[in-house]
Write a protein that holds these residues in place. Sequence first.
Motif, PDB file in Angstrom:
ATOM      1  N   TRP A  41     -59.522  42.761-100.035  1.00 46.69           N
ATOM      2  CA  TRP A  41     -58.226  42.129 -99.747  1.00 46.69           C
ATOM      3  C   TRP A  41     -58.000  42.007 -98.246  1.00 46.69           C
ATOM      4  O   TRP A  41     -57.570  40.958 -97.765  1.00 46.69           O
ATOM      5  CB  TRP A  41     -57.090  42.908-100.414  1.00 46.69           C
ATOM      6  N   VAL A  42     -58.300  43.051 -97.508  1.00 43.42           N
ATOM      7  CA  VAL A  42     -58.137  43.025 -96.048  1.00 43.42           C
ATOM      8  C   VAL A  42     -59.044  41.961 -95.441  1.00 43.42           C
ATOM      9  O   VAL A  42     -58.613  41.187 -94.575  1.00 43.42           O
ATOM     10  CB  VAL A  42     -58.398  44.421 -95.439  1.00 43.42           C
ATOM     11  N   ARG A  43     -60.270  41.892 -95.891  1.00 46.36           N
ATOM     12  CA  ARG A  43     -61.210  40.886 -95.373  1.00 46.36           C
ATOM     13  C   ARG A  43     -60.678  39.475 -95.633  1.00 46.36           C
ATOM     14  O   ARG A  43     -60.653  38.630 -94.743  1.00 46.36           O
ATOM     15  CB  ARG A  43     -62.590  41.077 -96.001  1.00 46.36           C
ATOM     16  N   GLU A  44     -60.213  39.228 -96.848  1.00 47.47           N
ATOM     17  CA  GLU A  44     -59.663  37.904 -97.187  1.00 47.47           C
ATOM     18  C   GLU A  44     -58.377  37.625 -96.412  1.00 47.47           C
ATOM     19  O   GLU A  44     -58.170  36.511 -95.927  1.00 47.47           O
ATOM     20  CB  GLU A  44     -59.405  37.801 -98.696  1.00 47.47           C
ATOM     21  N   ALA A  45     -57.510  38.617 -96.306  1.00 41.37           N
ATOM     22  CA  ALA A  45     -56.251  38.430 -95.578  1.00 41.37           C
ATOM     23  C   ALA A  45     -56.524  38.063 -94.125  1.00 41.37           C
ATOM     24  O   ALA A  45     -55.872  37.175 -93.568  1.00 41.37           O
ATOM     25  CB  ALA A  45     -55.397  39.696 -95.669  1.00 41.37           C
ATOM     26  N   ASN A  46     -57.478  38.721 -93.515  1.00 41.16           N
ATOM     27  CA  ASN A  46     -57.785  38.467 -92.104  1.00 41.16           C
ATOM     28  C   ASN A  46     -58.373  37.077 -91.872  1.00 41.16           C
ATOM     29  O   ASN A  46     -58.373  36.592 -90.740  1.00 41.16           O
ATOM     30  CB  ASN A  46     -58.694  39.551 -91.542  1.00 41.16           C
ATOM     31  N   ARG A  47     -58.866  36.448 -92.914  1.00 39.33           N
ATOM     32  CA  ARG A  47     -59.358  35.072 -92.804  1.00 39.33           C
ATOM     33  C   ARG A  47     -58.226  34.060 -92.873  1.00 39.33           C
ATOM     34  O   ARG A  47     -58.396  32.899 -92.527  1.00 39.33           O
ATOM     35  CB  ARG A  47     -60.349  34.768 -93.926  1.00 39.33           C
ATOM     36  N   GLY A  48     -57.079  34.497 -93.356  1.00 44.79           N
ATOM     37  CA  GLY A  48     -55.943  33.601 -93.548  1.00 44.79           C
ATOM     38  C   GLY A  48     -55.040  33.527 -92.321  1.00 44.79           C
ATOM     39  O   GLY A  48     -55.417  33.918 -91.216  1.00 44.79           O
ATOM     40  N   ARG A  49     -53.827  33.060 -92.553  1.00 43.77           N
ATOM     41  CA  ARG A  49     -52.880  32.845 -91.461  1.00 43.77           C
ATOM     42  C   ARG A  49     -51.597  33.671 -91.584  1.00 43.77           C
ATOM     43  O   ARG A  49     -50.796  33.679 -90.664  1.00 43.77           O
ATOM     44  CB  ARG A  49     -52.492  31.368 -91.394  1.00 43.77           C
ATOM     45  N   GLU A  50     -51.389  34.346 -92.711  1.00 45.45           N
ATOM     46  CA  GLU A  50     -50.104  35.004 -92.927  1.00 45.45           C
ATOM     47  C   GLU A  50     -50.132  36.524 -92.856  1.00 45.45           C
ATOM     48  O   GLU A  50     -49.177  37.127 -92.401  1.00 45.45           O
ATOM     49  CB  GLU A  50     -49.513  34.603 -94.294  1.00 45.45           C
ATOM     50  N   ILE A  51     -51.184  37.141 -93.364  1.00 42.53           N
ATOM     51  CA  ILE A  51     -51.269  38.599 -93.440  1.00 42.53           C
ATOM     52  C   ILE A  51     -52.545  39.020 -92.721  1.00 42.53           C
ATOM     53  O   ILE A  51     -53.634  38.571 -93.074  1.00 42.53           O
ATOM     54  CB  ILE A  51     -51.332  39.089 -94.916  1.00 42.53           C
ATOM     55  N   ALA A  96     -52.311  40.238 -79.942  1.00 45.70           N
ATOM     56  CA  ALA A  96     -51.978  39.277 -78.884  1.00 45.70           C
ATOM     57  C   ALA A  96     -53.179  38.388 -78.565  1.00 45.70           C
ATOM     58  O   ALA A  96     -53.029  37.171 -78.410  1.00 45.70           O
ATOM     59  CB  ALA A  96     -51.500  40.009 -77.637  1.00 45.70           C
ATOM     60  N   ALA A  97     -54.375  38.978 -78.492  1.00 45.58           N
ATOM     61  CA  ALA A  97     -55.575  38.198 -78.227  1.00 45.58           C
ATOM     62  C   ALA A  97     -55.821  37.174 -79.325  1.00 45.58           C
ATOM     63  O   ALA A  97     -56.159  36.020 -79.061  1.00 45.58           O
ATOM     64  CB  ALA A  97     -56.790  39.120 -78.075  1.00 45.58           C
ATOM     65  N   ARG A  98     -55.608  37.578 -80.547  1.00 43.88           N
ATOM     66  CA  ARG A  98     -55.796  36.651 -81.685  1.00 43.88           C
ATOM     67  C   ARG A  98     -54.804  35.502 -81.606  1.00 43.88           C
ATOM     68  O   ARG A  98     -55.168  34.344 -81.796  1.00 43.88           O
ATOM     69  CB  ARG A  98     -55.654  37.423 -82.996  1.00 43.88           C
ATOM     70  N   LEU A  99     -53.559  35.816 -81.330  1.00 38.41           N
ATOM     71  CA  LEU A  99     -52.540  34.778 -81.263  1.00 38.41           C
ATOM     72  C   LEU A  99     -52.722  33.866 -80.051  1.00 38.41           C
ATOM     73  O   LEU A  99     -52.360  32.691 -80.089  1.00 38.41           O
ATOM     74  CB  LEU A  99     -51.148  35.407 -81.241  1.00 38.41           C
ATOM     75  N   ASP A 100     -53.277  34.405 -78.995  1.00 45.80           N
ATOM     76  CA  ASP A 100     -53.544  33.616 -77.772  1.00 45.80           C
ATOM     77  C   ASP A 100     -54.826  32.810 -77.899  1.00 45.80           C
ATOM     78  O   ASP A 100     -55.184  32.070 -76.985  1.00 45.80           O
ATOM     79  CB  ASP A 100     -53.648  34.525 -76.539  1.00 45.80           C
ATOM     80  N   GLY A 101     -55.560  32.995 -79.002  1.00 45.95           N
ATOM     81  CA  GLY A 101     -56.809  32.270 -79.178  1.00 45.95           C
ATOM     82  C   GLY A 101     -57.990  32.868 -78.439  1.00 45.95           C
ATOM     83  O   GLY A 101     -59.003  32.229 -78.257  1.00 45.95           O
ATOM     84  N   ARG A 102     -57.852  34.129 -78.027  1.00 44.57           N
ATOM     85  CA  ARG A 102     -58.939  34.801 -77.292  1.00 44.57           C
ATOM     86  C   ARG A 102     -59.814  35.654 -78.187  1.00 44.57           C
ATOM     87  O   ARG A 102     -60.718  36.299 -77.720  1.00 44.57           O
ATOM     88  CB  ARG A 102     -58.351  35.687 -76.181  1.00 44.57           C
ATOM     89  N   ALA A 103     -59.524  35.658 -79.466  1.00 47.54           N
ATOM     90  CA  ALA A 103     -60.317  36.481 -80.388  1.00 47.54           C
ATOM     91  C   ALA A 103     -61.025  35.571 -81.376  1.00 47.54           C
ATOM     92  O   ALA A 103     -60.581  34.455 -81.629  1.00 47.54           O
ATOM     93  CB  ALA A 103     -59.411  37.462 -81.129  1.00 47.54           C
ATOM     94  N   GLY A 104     -62.077  36.051 -81.969  1.00 42.41           N
ATOM     95  CA  GLY A 104     -62.785  35.288 -82.995  1.00 42.41           C
ATOM     96  C   GLY A 104     -62.022  35.282 -84.284  1.00 42.41           C
ATOM     97  O   GLY A 104     -62.096  36.229 -85.044  1.00 42.41           O
ATOM     98  N   VAL A 105     -61.260  34.228 -84.530  1.00 37.62           N
ATOM     99  CA  VAL A 105     -60.435  34.146 -85.741  1.00 37.62           C
ATOM    100  C   VAL A 105     -61.149  33.365 -86.802  1.00 37.62           C
ATOM    101  O   VAL A 105     -61.809  32.428 -86.554  1.00 37.62           O
ATOM    102  CB  VAL A 105     -59.075  33.492 -85.417  1.00 37.62           C
TER     103      VAL A 105
END
Length: 124
Positions: free
Chosen positions: A95-105, A115-124
Amino acid sequence: MTELLHAGSETIMACDAEGPMIDSPQRAVDLIGEAMFAGASVIALPASRLGPAFFQLRTGLAGEIAQKAVNYWLKLVVIGDISTHLAASSALRDWVREANRGREIWFEPSLDSLAARLDGRAGV
């Protein structure tokens, strides 16, 4: 104490680790109301504020809380180390793996990684 932070185009309500446990749907609704009143689009909630039932998927609590956040167009991010919970449950790991692939959880180790993820500095 709750703090408002900004990253990317998002306003993050960073919840204090010392706040009340979010261990029921009603407490989640209260938290969502607080986030909406503050103008937040993201709730960053320390894992320590979630009761054990959240991490036991069979209780349904995690799904209920996640769905409430999504229904109000909020992102819910669990912040902190949940490795003990992940080690105990393959369903939670999935569930955590799938959630982290999404946009809400999401599940992030720190506010900095969020912050890095939201700024686009992380591998999303």
